[in-house]
Design a protein around this motif. Sequence first.
Motif, mmCIF file in Angstrom:
data_model
loop_
_atom_site.group_PDB
_atom_site.id
_atom_site.type_symbol
_atom_site.label_atom_id
_atom_site.label_comp_id
_atom_site.label_asym_id
_atom_site.label_seq_id
_atom_site.Cartn_x
_atom_site.Cartn_y
_atom_site.Cartn_z
ATOM 1 N N HIS A 105 -10.770 -19.409 35.846
ATOM 2 C CA HIS A 105 -11.509 -18.343 35.167
ATOM 3 C C HIS A 105 -11.061 -18.218 33.715
ATOM 4 O O HIS A 105 -11.877 -17.957 32.823
ATOM 5 N N GLN A 106 -9.782 -18.441 33.459
ATOM 6 C CA GLN A 106 -9.308 -18.400 32.081
ATOM 7 C C GLN A 106 -9.806 -19.607 31.291
ATOM 8 O O GLN A 106 -10.074 -19.496 30.090
ATOM 9 N N LEU A 107 -9.937 -20.746 31.960
ATOM 10 C CA LEU A 107 -10.530 -21.917 31.290
ATOM 11 C C LEU A 107 -11.964 -21.610 30.861
ATOM 12 O O LEU A 107 -12.396 -22.014 29.767
ATOM 13 N N GLU A 108 -12.697 -20.921 31.716
ATOM 14 C CA GLU A 108 -14.075 -20.561 31.367
ATOM 15 C C GLU A 108 -14.103 -19.652 30.150
ATOM 16 O O GLU A 108 -14.918 -19.824 29.236
ATOM 17 N N TRP A 109 -13.204 -18.657 30.112
ATOM 18 C CA TRP A 109 -13.140 -17.776 28.943
ATOM 19 C C TRP A 109 -12.806 -18.571 27.688
ATOM 20 O O TRP A 109 -13.369 -18.328 26.622
ATOM 21 N N LEU A 110 -11.918 -19.530 27.839
ATOM 22 C CA LEU A 110 -11.527 -20.356 26.694
ATOM 23 C C LEU A 110 -12.729 -21.139 26.176
ATOM 24 O O LEU A 110 -12.944 -21.258 24.966
ATOM 25 N N GLY A 111 -13.539 -21.658 27.104
ATOM 26 C CA GLY A 111 -14.721 -22.411 26.702
ATOM 27 C C GLY A 111 -15.777 -21.558 26.028
ATOM 28 O O GLY A 111 -16.545 -22.059 25.189
ATOM 29 N N GLN A 112 -15.818 -20.277 26.365
ATOM 30 C CA GLN A 112 -16.826 -19.383 25.796
ATOM 31 C C GLN A 112 -16.389 -18.760 24.474
ATOM 32 O O GLN A 112 -17.208 -18.190 23.755
#
Length: 358
Positions: A105-112
């Motif tokens: 989920h933190q990877l997704e935030w990083l991508g956004q």
Amino acid sequence: MPRSTVARINLDALRQNYRLACDRAGSAQSMAVVKADGYGHGIAQVAKALADDAPRYAVACLEEALAIRSAELRQPVVMLQGVHAGADLDVCRQNGFEPVIHGRHQLEWLGQAEARPPFWLKVNSGMNRLGFRPEELNDVMARLEAMGARSGLLGFMTHFACADDVDSPMTARQTASFEQGTAPWAGLMRSVANSAAHFHPGQSLFDWSRPGIMLYGGSPMVGKTGPELGLKPVMSLEAPLITTRTVRAGESVGYGGGWVADRDTLMGMVAVGYGDGYPRHAGTDTPAAVNGQRIRLIGRVSMDMLAVDLSNAPGAREGDLVELWGPTVGVDEVATCAGTISYELLTGITSRVPREYR
């Protein structure tokens, strides 16, 4: 006039403990772990005291990182739990915080994120709390490349589960797992060492160690106290005697009447209790000290006071300060008597106990 119950914080001892951590870290640098309000010692005061020595700080969460900036300190701050919302990544970027990314989920935030802070990746080498398994790292790194975030990665870290026990084989297994898993990216920084790892002969500490409890004089090792490891006590918890009396043979003291005098006993009441963070489960025979003489607790700890046996200090009088832990009575000793660890005692001192710095 307020009562004289106080937690005295020796900042020179803190600095000595940090320098010992650096000495034991060898070629690794040491980031000072100041989470949980500096382990109960005051995050701003602790961080300021280490400002000339520590090149990095480590905290658990964003609010702790912001407290360091509020103290006007500019070193990088590693956030060991990372961010708890995607929007916090921008706060990290603006303030020089380095979140640890431990989940998808933190990877997704990083991508956004439109702009990203530098960050670390957490590797689950066997603790099984947070982090990516070593076999997942190729996929994680590919995702970072695809989102254009690979250049912001500072390095990898993991956390040891059993480093407090030098006889446990788990630390060696975790080290091997971490080293093998991160080997393809040898140019990035690596961090594995909690306080306990500093005391493992031959243990690799890689690039950055993370001393925590040892900075505050508490022992990270099973069967050892802080002083036995060369650590200086930083906090002295002191409270005044507010009365003394003779308890006659056959009489009890306090709630439950669990302690009964087997002879006439000089007893004192001390103005500290579990409402101040002193452990309720510290029972009879837990050590304390007054006027340099070791004494013992008797009976049950109350919210605002506790009883001590003054047989070893017959000259003690109302107003004398009792050391609950400090240079005479180690916090690790008290923790053992209370069935806990020094971490809990130090972080548990409540806000009604003022901190006095020297």
